[in-house]
Scaffold this motif. Structure first.
Motif, PDB file in Angstrom:
ATOM      1  N   ARG A 106      37.213  39.468   0.179  1.00  0.00           N
ATOM      2  CA  ARG A 106      36.574  40.188   0.985  1.00  0.00           C
ATOM      3  C   ARG A 106      37.126  41.670   1.165  1.00  0.00           C
ATOM      4  O   ARG A 106      36.322  42.826   1.314  1.00  0.00           O
ATOM      5  CB  ARG A 106      36.544  39.661   2.326  1.00  0.00           C
ATOM      6  CG  ARG A 106      35.912  38.419   2.584  1.00  0.00           C
ATOM      7  CD  ARG A 106      36.164  37.771   3.769  1.00  0.00           C
ATOM      8  NE  ARG A 106      37.311  37.354   3.957  1.00  0.00           N
ATOM      9  CZ  ARG A 106      38.176  36.974   5.018  1.00  0.00           C
ATOM     10  NH1 ARG A 106      37.494  37.247   6.441  1.00  0.00           N
ATOM     11  NH2 ARG A 106      39.506  36.826   5.000  1.00  0.00           N
ATOM     12  N   TYR A 125      40.748  30.160  -1.428  1.00  0.00           N
ATOM     13  CA  TYR A 125      39.198  30.135  -1.260  1.00  0.00           C
ATOM     14  C   TYR A 125      38.205  30.885  -2.133  1.00  0.00           C
ATOM     15  O   TYR A 125      37.221  30.410  -2.282  1.00  0.00           O
ATOM     16  CB  TYR A 125      39.433  30.786   0.093  1.00  0.00           C
ATOM     17  CG  TYR A 125      37.798  30.581   0.764  1.00  0.00           C
ATOM     18  CD1 TYR A 125      37.311  29.440   1.393  1.00  0.00           C
ATOM     19  CD2 TYR A 125      37.084  31.637   0.869  1.00  0.00           C
ATOM     20  CE1 TYR A 125      36.112  29.526   1.988  1.00  0.00           C
ATOM     21  CE2 TYR A 125      35.736  31.712   1.345  1.00  0.00           C
ATOM     22  CZ  TYR A 125      35.442  30.643   1.801  1.00  0.00           C
ATOM     23  OH  TYR A 125      34.239  30.794   2.591  1.00  0.00           O
ATOM     24  N   LEU A 149      24.502  31.359  -1.027  1.00  0.00           N
ATOM     25  CA  LEU A 149      25.307  31.048   0.150  1.00  0.00           C
ATOM     26  C   LEU A 149      26.679  31.529  -0.047  1.00  0.00           C
ATOM     27  O   LEU A 149      27.141  32.075   0.853  1.00  0.00           O
ATOM     28  CB  LEU A 149      25.528  29.251   0.409  1.00  0.00           C
ATOM     29  CG  LEU A 149      24.558  28.635   1.031  1.00  0.00           C
ATOM     30  CD1 LEU A 149      24.589  27.295   0.810  1.00  0.00           C
ATOM     31  CD2 LEU A 149      24.432  28.993   2.336  1.00  0.00           C
ATOM     32  N   ARG A 176      19.446  29.798   0.063  1.00  0.00           N
ATOM     33  CA  ARG A 176      20.273  28.596   0.424  1.00  0.00           C
ATOM     34  C   ARG A 176      20.737  28.232  -1.064  1.00  0.00           C
ATOM     35  O   ARG A 176      21.429  27.036  -1.135  1.00  0.00           O
ATOM     36  CB  ARG A 176      19.299  27.476   1.124  1.00  0.00           C
ATOM     37  CG  ARG A 176      19.009  28.060   2.396  1.00  0.00           C
ATOM     38  CD  ARG A 176      20.158  27.148   3.418  1.00  0.00           C
ATOM     39  NE  ARG A 176      19.718  27.899   4.831  1.00  0.00           N
ATOM     40  CZ  ARG A 176      18.835  27.716   5.523  1.00  0.00           C
ATOM     41  NH1 ARG A 176      17.667  27.067   5.008  1.00  0.00           N
ATOM     42  NH2 ARG A 176      18.522  28.405   6.714  1.00  0.00           N
ATOM     43  N   TYR A 216      26.545  35.311   0.759  1.00  0.00           N
ATOM     44  CA  TYR A 216      26.348  35.721   2.157  1.00  0.00           C
ATOM     45  C   TYR A 216      27.616  36.051   2.841  1.00  0.00           C
ATOM     46  O   TYR A 216      27.654  36.938   3.764  1.00  0.00           O
ATOM     47  CB  TYR A 216      25.460  34.626   2.756  1.00  0.00           C
ATOM     48  CG  TYR A 216      24.730  35.060   3.962  1.00  0.00           C
ATOM     49  CD1 TYR A 216      24.252  36.078   4.382  1.00  0.00           C
ATOM     50  CD2 TYR A 216      24.952  33.988   5.211  1.00  0.00           C
ATOM     51  CE1 TYR A 216      23.985  36.575   5.483  1.00  0.00           C
ATOM     52  CE2 TYR A 216      24.306  34.380   6.411  1.00  0.00           C
ATOM     53  CZ  TYR A 216      23.804  35.810   6.768  1.00  0.00           C
ATOM     54  OH  TYR A 216      23.208  35.932   7.879  1.00  0.00           O
ATOM     55  N   GLN A 217      28.476  35.193   2.671  1.00  0.00           N
ATOM     56  CA  GLN A 217      29.778  35.502   3.229  1.00  0.00           C
ATOM     57  C   GLN A 217      30.499  36.672   3.199  1.00  0.00           C
ATOM     58  O   GLN A 217      31.523  37.063   3.888  1.00  0.00           O
ATOM     59  CB  GLN A 217      30.718  34.424   3.217  1.00  0.00           C
ATOM     60  CG  GLN A 217      31.108  34.093   1.574  1.00  0.00           C
ATOM     61  CD  GLN A 217      32.048  33.033   1.497  1.00  0.00           C
ATOM     62  OE1 GLN A 217      32.955  32.743   2.250  1.00  0.00           O
ATOM     63  NE2 GLN A 217      31.755  32.245   0.351  1.00  0.00           N
ATOM     64  N   PHE A 272      29.803  40.347   5.865  1.00  0.00           N
ATOM     65  CA  PHE A 272      30.076  40.617   7.226  1.00  0.00           C
ATOM     66  C   PHE A 272      31.381  41.402   7.021  1.00  0.00           C
ATOM     67  O   PHE A 272      32.191  41.636   6.331  1.00  0.00           O
ATOM     68  CB  PHE A 272      30.184  39.452   7.844  1.00  0.00           C
ATOM     69  CG  PHE A 272      29.050  38.395   7.727  1.00  0.00           C
ATOM     70  CD1 PHE A 272      27.788  38.887   8.672  1.00  0.00           C
ATOM     71  CD2 PHE A 272      28.967  37.425   6.990  1.00  0.00           C
ATOM     72  CE1 PHE A 272      26.833  38.229   8.319  1.00  0.00           C
ATOM     73  CE2 PHE A 272      27.726  36.641   6.946  1.00  0.00           C
ATOM     74  CZ  PHE A 272      26.821  36.946   7.674  1.00  0.00           C
ATOM     75  N   ILE A 323      44.484  27.503  -6.375  1.00  0.00           N
ATOM     76  CA  ILE A 323      43.382  28.405  -6.255  1.00  0.00           C
ATOM     77  C   ILE A 323      43.237  28.468  -4.844  1.00  0.00           C
ATOM     78  O   ILE A 323      42.993  27.697  -3.949  1.00  0.00           O
ATOM     79  CB  ILE A 323      42.327  27.542  -7.041  1.00  0.00           C
ATOM     80  CG1 ILE A 323      42.535  27.107  -8.436  1.00  0.00           C
ATOM     81  CG2 ILE A 323      41.055  28.241  -7.024  1.00  0.00           C
ATOM     82  CD1 ILE A 323      42.832  28.115  -9.452  1.00  0.00           C
TER      83      ILE A 323
END
Lengths: 292, 492, 311
Positions: free
Chosen positions: A261, A56, A113, A108, A116-117, A120, A54
């Motif tokens: 991403r 990330y 959390l 949080r 949020y990543q 960017f 699996i």
């Protein structure tokens, strides 16, 4: 709705490959209301070893190596996925988008959390002001999040043309944005760039699309190959999915394979080979059919 | 200088007659003509030696370096790509008491950074608890998502670390940056010592200098302590990018010192999640890799696909626990220059202690007020790109031109996450032997090496003292006109 | 020892031997070309340079020295300069494994010949230029002999040198003997000189230059280092040393191959060879050398992973 999926990839090499090491991201994720009942990967020639893991982002990867000389590599992923109509139902997305965006950095909670990543830049999606400007035409002050998102999706659908020859896997979102042409992968990248540029988490979703609508309507674009679309995070409603290629909200007709991403995180099949000559041909065939 | 008259030989030779004092802390002199206690012996020796003798010693040292093949590669030259590493004749001396503080501080820091790395690749408590912003992590190019949830042997991510310290005008050592990926320079430390013992055997003996010669053994022991369980006779190799890498000399040197194989990516082969090295006696299993190849190039299957320096499948073997990499993959997230600003907080958070060694004040360009302030006063700051090392991508404000400042301002505004700024610091100075045979102060820093093994943390006393050989320069990197000095840590 | 290192040592040595051999062949043939022109000598020159992979045909009107310009041809891998560059490149890959004297020797040779080749006088003094290679190679062999342990690395160096030498002598014999009826004493002297064998030959056969004697000497003499038999014996010695140092079971195939080749050279009579066909005999030896090279590569350098993992 239950689907049988078949995703076949064939590489033909100019000269024999003596050794190959590959990673496949071809097994659909199992999610609430989206059950992957079984899946299998057939590889020819048979690999000398294979492992599963699996990644990330929670996607299922198969790693394999082939140590017999071969001039053709066939990988067929077959699976059965049960998607019910509850899946992807949007929650309440009526809060203003600014409020939603502002809540992300300080959220949080586990999902916050995690989301949020995706706010960017990522290796294939570089942000700049022109994406933000484009997004703000839909994301106007005080507008409800869901409404703005649908508006952006509709505008993209209208202003970008589906064109299989305009781009390739290396084309950047920036180029696509200028060309206003491309395929589902490009549109997804551009929309993600727009959303992230104004501070919203957005992720790239790969999968399959039923190519006829249930009501017998028009053909949808992006079928018979892998498809890609976008999910964005809204604090109250969770991840909301949109399909900029077809200007629809994915529902029962979309089968999710993986997310990341950008395309680079979840390319379906990549590898390192020894030999093979300078060129190879690639053939991909996807079949998605409702199971009896 | 009259106080020294009795020491001077008849010819009235004073090599320090040109020694100009500045605002910086001087390692040797507390005041003009008044050397600090731990420099007394060196000072007297210098006064007793004639200019000719010093010059001869210098030549002798150069020859010795050449014979040992101590060179570094200069890029972009067809022929004679190798040069002697510039080395200053005079050792830098650190007292025992000073060193004890440094050693304590370094151990504390490497422990905290390892705990930090374990956390960011597992629970991420430090973000949930709001100690550092998640943004910092997710925008860090060195954050390796692949490392999430991987069990690292003994939770040691950084086993080899080189920390750059400087001494500020108040006499305190502070940390300038951490090097947690593939720190280099240790071979210059070891060879430099060998030469110094040849040149100044008596002085060396009289001073009582702590030895460093056990570094290679300690490194080997550290690597061995990381061996996967059940591998009684581990095969340890050093992975180099190859002969064109500027640190190749060091790779070859360390491999020879440790008696391990020096391999390139093409010597490795991964089969069924086990790493092998291809030898004339067949494939031999590899257990521990001291890798001097950056993360990005380790495995084309997982990282950069165009890399020919690693081995396809290496990362999966690593994931499966069949091979150990030192340092671990993804340690760069902890030496990111923006994360650096949070290291004191990281130490407090994980260890509940105050940092022994302080940081240099650092401004994050992601912070609007700090950015505005720095951009308006670029001539006063040193600006650094967060992911760069070796003195590249750096603006030294006071020594920069208008154009350079404008250029950097543009770069900062275009990509604030990529830059930090620090006040210009007067690095301490130490006496150096110049080409015209005098002794003059030059700016220096200190890079001690820390080895973090399963059984112990070793800090070899001393490290690499880097010198800005150009008068007034603050840049000590070898690629930018820097050299090195032997570092003598005294027992007393 | 790392396979890559063994491979580089082997090729370093092969390329150096090739450069040395080619330089000697060109030097001696150039010398005979300086004698009054004779059609057969020009065509001999052409067939010899072709056998060296130096494809530059000379016509009757060309001045002998004009053709030397192609020796340098820096772009051409099979030119002498190309061979030296390849030898140096391989050496640079394994600098840590060879002595610094060896590296310095080779490096100096490379720099000398590249510098000389670009100078104007190179064309007018080809002999001096060509002799640089011979002297460089002798010096390199000398330091190799005495500055590294005679272990596995050394044996791979020997292997490369002698396999290349055996092949080179066969090639030049074959090319020289393509039209024996036209050959005169000068040609036989040229052939012997190109193998540095003139003096040694005279000691054994006096000065009578019978074709058969020359062939026999270069092919079958067991004591002179520039003969096929001697070279093959050195190859066998290196291979058996390597086999016992590495302990691979797969080396048996190689032992059989070299054993066959060696005994065929030890027991054959020159009359048998001449009675049949020298050309096909030489071709067969060269093929055996090639097969040997391939087998070495497959067993020690680039073996398939499974072949070894099964053990």
């Amino acid at each position: 709705m239950i689907y049988q999926v078949s995703h076949k990839t064939i590489y033909r090499y100019r000269s024999p490959v003596s050794f190959g090491n590959h990673v496949a991201c071809l097994s659909p994720r199992s999610l609430p209301h989206h059950a992957c009942e079984w899946s299998e990967l057939q590889i020819d020639p048979p690999p000398s070893n294979r492992h599963e893991r699996i990644d990330y982002f929670g996607n299922r990867l198969t790693l394999f190596s082939i140590s017999d000389p071969h001039s053709e590599l066939k990988v067929e992923a077959r699976s059965r996925v049960n998607v019910d109509s509850e899946f992807r139902k949007w929650g309440d997305a009526s809060a203003s988008w600014e409020e939603t965006a502002a809540s992300v950095p300080s959220d949080r909670s586990r999902s916050g959390l995690d989301a949020y990543q995706f706010a960017f830049e990522s290796p294939r999606i570089r942000l700049n002001e022109s994406f933000a400007r484009y997004a703000r035409l839909s994301f106007r002050t005080g507008r409800p999040f869901g409404e703005a998102l649908l508006d952006l999706t509709a505008r993209m659908h209208q202003e970008f043309r589906f064109d299989g020859n305009a781009t390739n896997v290396r084309t950047t979102p920036d180029d696509v944005f200028r060309l206003k042409r491309g395929v589902c992968q490009d549109f997804a990248h551009v929309q993600i760039a727009c959303l992230r540029s104004i501070g919203l988490p957005a992720r790239y979703v790969s999968g399959y699309l039923r190519t006829y609508s249930a009501a017998g309507g028009a053909q949808l674009a992006g079928g018979d190959v892998s498809h890609a679309w976008v999910a964005t995070y809204c604090a109250n409603a969770g991840w909301l999915e949109v399909d900029p290629t077809n200007n629809i909200v994915p529902s029962e007709g979309h089968v999710t394979l993986a997310w990341g991403r950008d395309y680079g995180d979840i390319s379906p099949l990549r590898g390192i080979i020894l030999g093979g000559g300078r060129e190879h041909s690639l053939e991909v065939r996807v079949h998605l059919q409702p199971a009896a | 200088m009259a106080a020294n008259a009795s020491l001077l030989p008849n010819s009235v030779h004073d090599p320090f007659s040109n020694y100009a004092f500045t605002d910086a802390y001087d390692e040797m002199f507390a005041a003009p003509g008044r050397p600090r206690p731990h420099y007394q012996k060196l000072y007297r020796r210098m006064l007793q030696q004639s200019a000719d003798e010093l010059q001869r010693s210098k030549q002798q040292a150069d020859i010795s370096f050449l014979n040992q093949g101590i060179t570094f590669t200069v890029y972009g030259r067809e022929e004679g790509t190798e040069r002697i590493f510039p080395h200053d004749l005079l050792p830098r001396v650190i007292s025992g008491a000073e060193w004890d503080v440094i050693e304590r501080g370094l151990k504390q820091r490497v422990q905290a950074l390892n705990l930090f790395l374990r956390d960011v690749y597992h629970e991420r408590r430090i973000i949930k608890d709001g100690i550092i912003p998640g943004e910092l992590l997710y925008t860090c190019s060195q954050f390796r998502r692949h490392m999430r949830g991987i069990k690292i042997p003994r939770d040691i991510y950084v086993s080899i670390c080189g920390t750059d310290l400087i001494r500020t005008p108040d006499g305190n050592f502070v940390v300038l940056e951490d090097n947690l990926r593939v720190p280099s320079g240790v071979s210059y430390m070891l060879t430099g010592r060998r030469v110094m013992k040849e040149i100044f055997p008596r002085l060396f003996h009289q001073c009582g200098v702590r030895p460093i010669e056990h570094y290679s053994q300690a490194l080997l022991a550290t690597l061995r302590s990381l061996t996967p369980d059940g591998r009684a006779h581990p095969r340890i190799v050093l992975l180099t990018p190859g002969i064109y890498n500027s640190a190749y000399f060091e790779h070859a040197y360390l491999a020879r010192q440790m008696g391990i194989e020096l391999v390139e990516g093409r010597d490795l082969l991964v089969h069924d999640n086990v790493v092998y090295v291809r030898t004339t006696s067949g494939l031999q299993r590899v257990d521990v890799i001291y890798r001097r190849v950056d993360d990005d190039f380790l495995d084309p299957l997982t990282f950069r696909q165009d890399s020919a320096l690693g081995a396809a499948g290496l990362f999966n073997a690593y994931r499966a626990g069949n091979v150990v990499l030192a340092n671990a993959v993804g340690t760069g997230v902890a030496d990111d220059k923006a994360v650096y600003a949070y290291v004191p907080a990281i130490i407090r958070y994980y260890l509940g202690e105050d940092p022994v060694l302080n940081n240099v004040e650092t401004f994050l360009m992601t912070n609007e007020t700090e950015r505005a302030h720095v951009c308006g006063n670029l001539h006063r700051y040193v600006v650094k790109a967060v992911g760069e090392s070796g003195g590249y991508g750096m603006l030294v404000g006071p020594h920069s031109t208008r154009e350079q400042q404008d250029e950097f301002r543009k770069r900062i505004l275009a990509d604030p996450r990529n830059y930090i700024a620090q006040p210009t610091l007067a690095l301490s100075t130490a006496p150096c032997f110049t080409d015209d045979g005098r002794i003059e102060p030059r700016h220096i820093d200190l890079r001690p090496y820390v080895l973090y093994g399963a059984d112990e943390i070793t800090v070899v006393p001393g490290g690499l003292t880097r010198v800005a050989l150009r008068k007034g320069s603050l840049v000590v990197n070898s690629s930018q006109g820097g050299g090195s000095k032997d570092t003598w840590v005294l027992y007393q | 020892m790392l396979s890559r290192v063994a491979d580089s040592l082997y090729w370093m040595s092969r390329y150096l031997e090739r450069a040395d051999h080619n330089a000697r062949v060109l030097e001696s043939n150039y010398n005979s070309l300086l004698n009054p022109a004779k059609e057969s000598r020009v065509s001999r020159w052409n067939s010899i340079t072709r056998s060296l992979g130096l494809d530059s045909d000379l016509s009757n009107n060309d001045a002998p020295w004009s053709l030397l310009s192609f020796i340098a041809q820096p772009g051409n891998r099979s030119s002498i300069l190309g061979s030296i560059a390849s030898a140096r490149e391989n050496a640079s890959q394994v600098r840590e494994q060879i002595s610094s004297e060896m590296w310095e020797r080779l490096n100096r040779l490379y720099h000398e010949v590249t510098a000389t080749s670009t100078r104007a006088e190179f064309g007018s003094e080809p002999i001096r230029f060509l002799s640089l290679f011979r002297e460089g190679a002798y010096a390199f062999h000398g330091v190799t002999e005495s500055t590294i342990p005679h272990g596995e690395a050394w044996h791979f160096i020997q292997l490369g040198k002698y396999i290349e030498r055996a092949d080179g002598i066969c090639a030049v014999l074959d090319a020289s003997y393509s039209s024996p009826e036209d050959a005169d004493d000068l040609d036989w002297i040229g052939l012997l000189t190109s193998c540095s064998a003139l003096d040694a030959f005279r000691k054994v056969h006096t000065a009578s230059l019978k074709a058969e004697c020359v062939i026999e000497f270069l092919l079958l003499d067991p004591d002179f280092p520039h003969t096929v038999r001697y070279s093959i014996e050195r190859v066998q010695y290196a291979l058996s040393a390597i086999a016992s140092l590495t302990l691979t079971r797969h080396s048996r195939r190689i032992e059989r191959m070299i054993g066959t080749l060696r005994s065929s050279l030890a027991y054959v009579q020159i009359e048998e060879v001449m009675a049949r066909d020298l050309h096909s005999y030489l071709i067969r030896i060269r093929e055996q050398c090639k097969a040997l090279h391939r087998a070495v590569h497959e067993v020690y350098i680039d073996y398939p992973p499974e072949a070894v993992l099964e053990n």
